[in-house]
Design an enzyme around this catalytic site. Structure first.
Site, PDB file in Angstrom:
ATOM      1  N   ARG A   1       0.860  -1.183   0.000  1.00 22.33           N
ATOM      2  CA  ARG A   1       0.000   0.000   0.000  1.00 22.33           C
ATOM      3  C   ARG A   1       0.898   1.235   0.000  1.00 22.33           C
ATOM      4  O   ARG A   1       1.710   1.395   0.913  1.00 22.33           O
ATOM      5  CB  ARG A   1      -0.909  -0.016   1.241  1.00 22.33           C
TER       6      ARG A   1
ATOM      7  N   HIS B   1      -2.729  10.835   0.956  1.00 20.56           N
ATOM      8  CA  HIS B   1      -2.156  10.634   2.296  1.00 20.56           C
ATOM      9  C   HIS B   1      -1.509  11.961   2.692  1.00 20.56           C
ATOM     10  O   HIS B   1      -0.324  12.049   2.952  1.00 20.56           O
ATOM     11  CB  HIS B   1      -1.168   9.466   2.280  1.00 20.56           C
TER      12      HIS B   1
ATOM     13  N   GLU C   1      -7.098   8.552   6.640  1.00 19.67           N
ATOM     14  CA  GLU C   1      -7.354   9.255   7.901  1.00 19.67           C
ATOM     15  C   GLU C   1      -7.783  10.709   7.696  1.00 19.67           C
ATOM     16  O   GLU C   1      -7.086  11.640   8.139  1.00 19.67           O
ATOM     17  CB  GLU C   1      -6.105   9.206   8.792  1.00 19.67           C
TER      18      GLU C   1
ATOM     19  N   ASN D   1      -7.067   1.889  10.368  1.00 20.79           N
ATOM     20  CA  ASN D   1      -5.723   2.034  10.926  1.00 20.79           C
ATOM     21  C   ASN D   1      -5.834   1.970  12.438  1.00 20.79           C
ATOM     22  O   ASN D   1      -6.493   2.827  13.052  1.00 20.79           O
ATOM     23  CB  ASN D   1      -5.107   3.381  10.524  1.00 20.79           C
TER      24      ASN D   1
ATOM     25  N   TYR E   1      -3.716   1.407  16.178  1.00 19.33           N
ATOM     26  CA  TYR E   1      -2.426   1.385  16.859  1.00 19.33           C
ATOM     27  C   TYR E   1      -2.519   1.156  18.361  1.00 19.33           C
ATOM     28  O   TYR E   1      -1.666   0.525  18.948  1.00 19.33           O
ATOM     29  CB  TYR E   1      -1.681   2.709  16.638  1.00 19.33           C
TER      30      TYR E   1
ATOM     31  N   GLU F   1      -3.296  -0.130   8.302  1.00 26.38           N
ATOM     32  CA  GLU F   1      -2.085   0.214   9.052  1.00 26.38           C
ATOM     33  C   GLU F   1      -2.160  -0.382  10.443  1.00 26.38           C
ATOM     34  O   GLU F   1      -3.209  -0.303  11.099  1.00 26.38           O
ATOM     35  CB  GLU F   1      -1.933   1.736   9.239  1.00 26.38           C
TER      36      GLU F   1
END
Ligand code: IFM
Length: 453
Positions: free
Chosen positions: A78, A122, A167, A299, A301, A360
């Site tokens: 990606r 992005h 995002e 995404n 985290y 991600e």
């Protein structure tokens, strides 16, 4: 011995990067200036005044980077397109050299047996468009649809996986609200039209891409933390509602046809961010934004624990001091693999996307190469192992998870943190541009080979 974890056939194992974070060559071969070029060239904005001028020099080293990916056995990659590299003024004249770079990259990936996943935005918006009002004005959304057309017309014969935005919440809230990101504006009343135009441009781009690229799958990538309350107090629970609403529901709800969430609209109104109401939403916009997509990219985290400590009970995330690298990454982000199960189930059972990708997930640890050139990044291996296992639990719960992109292939420019944070599974020596395969990459290679661990 623990049971083996095996993923479904054709599970897409990949890594992710973004143009500004790795490419460098910020003004080469006709590339236009981006908002991130302008922002990083403004002293005091980024840690150590680092810039992406050179970054990983991927614009020059892309062939070697593909060879590296092939060696790791990656199934997919990606990456994002630098909009001003292709359209220096944001619209109009195409910079052929910029377009050729991506066309060659795609050919190189396909030749190596790696499936390209393209992200169109992005964050590195052409500065020319920012000068005309950036995402705060509707014309930027129109320009995005033209940009999507140029890209999908050129690459759509070979690229079948498209992500419109990465995002958008970060662009809207941190780029135009808190000012930590480019373009560095600090006005939430601008952030709201920004968010809307990002979503509108997504809705306009979906049919454009489909029209140019037969059998293409198109989606959007949203960031979503696992938000939990520090206690059962009303204030803490309210903080969770407000924060995850602002960061996730504000984007997911309209994409899935529910319009903007009314509780968050009220919150924005109370904080004075809607001086003219929602006058930037025109008739028909919400239908455009709700154009059905093929997948959602998530995404993930970290866990966010909320304690409403501020007098006005503003959303507040508690970030205790990182103590143990097994529980905290060097970003100061708390590690919570169960949160990945939580967000996957929550998003799937609530919104019913056709398919989900983790676009991600990864961890920042600075482990350097040793004398032999090995990088024993054991904490990253643990992070990935526990998160892959969590993803597998979500699959077992029925979530149609189709793939997983580790952030990131290479150490790279981590936005306001500059080069101080290293997320790569490959170490980059920024002086020499030498790459060192970390232990996590070696471990990941084994996972991909066995389709599990
Ligand atoms: O590096 C970023 C990426 O660009 C967007 N998602 C989060 C990553 C880590 O902060």
């Amino acid at each position: 011995m623990a049971n083996k974890i095996i993923f479904p056939d054709n599970f897409v194992w990949g890594t992710a990067t973004a143009s500004y974070q790795i490419e460098g060559a910020w003004n080469k071969h006709g590339k236009g200036e981006s908002t991130w070029d302008r922002f990083t060239h403004t002293p005091g904005k980024i840690k150590n005044n680092d810039t992406g001028d050179i970054a990983d020099d991927h614009y020059r080293l892309w062939k070697k980077d593909i060879a590296l990916m092939k060696k790791l056995g990656l199934k997919a990659y990606r990456f994002s397109i630098s909009w001003p590299r292709v359209l220096p003024a944001g619209r109009g004249k195409v910079n052929q050299k910029g377009l050729d770079f991506y066309s060659n990259l795609v050919d190189g990936l396909l030749k190596a047996g790696i499936t390209p996943f393209i992200t169109l935005n992005h964050w590195d918006l052409p500065q020319k468009l920012e000068d005309e009002g950036g995402w705060a004005v509707r014309s930027t959304a129109e320009a995005f649809a033209q940009y999507a057309d140029v890209l999908s017309r050129t690459l759509g014969d070979r690229v079948k996986n498209w992500i419109t935005h990465n995002e958008p919440a970060v662009v809207a809230w941190m780029g135009y609200g808190t000012g930590q990101h480019a373009p560095g504006l600090t006005d939430f009343s601008i952030s709201l039209p920004v968010a809307h135009h990002l979503l509108l441009s997504h809705g306009w781009a979906v049919p454009v891409i489909r029209g140019n690229s037969s059998n293409a799958e198109v989606g959007i990538t949203l960031n979503i933390p696992w938000a939990v309350a520090a206690s059962n107090s009303r204030a803490d629970l309210n903080s969770v509602r407000a924060d995850e609403g602002r960061w996730f529901r504000w984007f997911a709800d309209p994409v899935y046809g529910r319009g903007y969430p009314s509780d968050i609209t009220l919150d924005f109104d109370k904080m004075g961010a809607l001086p003219n109401g929602m006058n930037f939403v025109q008739s028909g916009d919400l239908d455009v934004i709700a154009t059905p997509t093929d997948f959602v990219g998530l995404n993930y985290y970290s866990r966010h624990v909320h304690r409403a400590e501020t007098p006005n009970n503003d959303p507040q995330i508690v970030f205790p001091k990182p103590q143990n690298p097994e529980h905290w990454t060097e970003m100061g982000w708390e590690i919570e693999p169960d949160g990945l199960v939580g967000i996957l189930c929550r998003v799937y059972f609530n919104y019913q996307p056709r398919k989900v990708y983790i676009t991600e997930n990864g961890a920042s640890y600075s482990t350097p190469p040793d004398a032999k050139g090995n990088v024993p990044d054991i904490h990253r291996v643990n992070y990935l192992r526990t998160h892959f296992a969590a993803a597998h639990r979500a699959l077992q719960a029925g979530v149609p998870l189709a793939g997983y992109f580790v952030w990131s292939l290479l150490d790279n420019f981590e936005w306001s943190h500059g080069y101080s944070q290293r997320f790569g599974i490959v170490y980059v020596d920024y002086e020499t541009q030498k790459r060192y395969v970390k232990d996590s990459a070696k471990w990941y290679k084994g996972v991909i080979k066995k389709n599990g661990f």
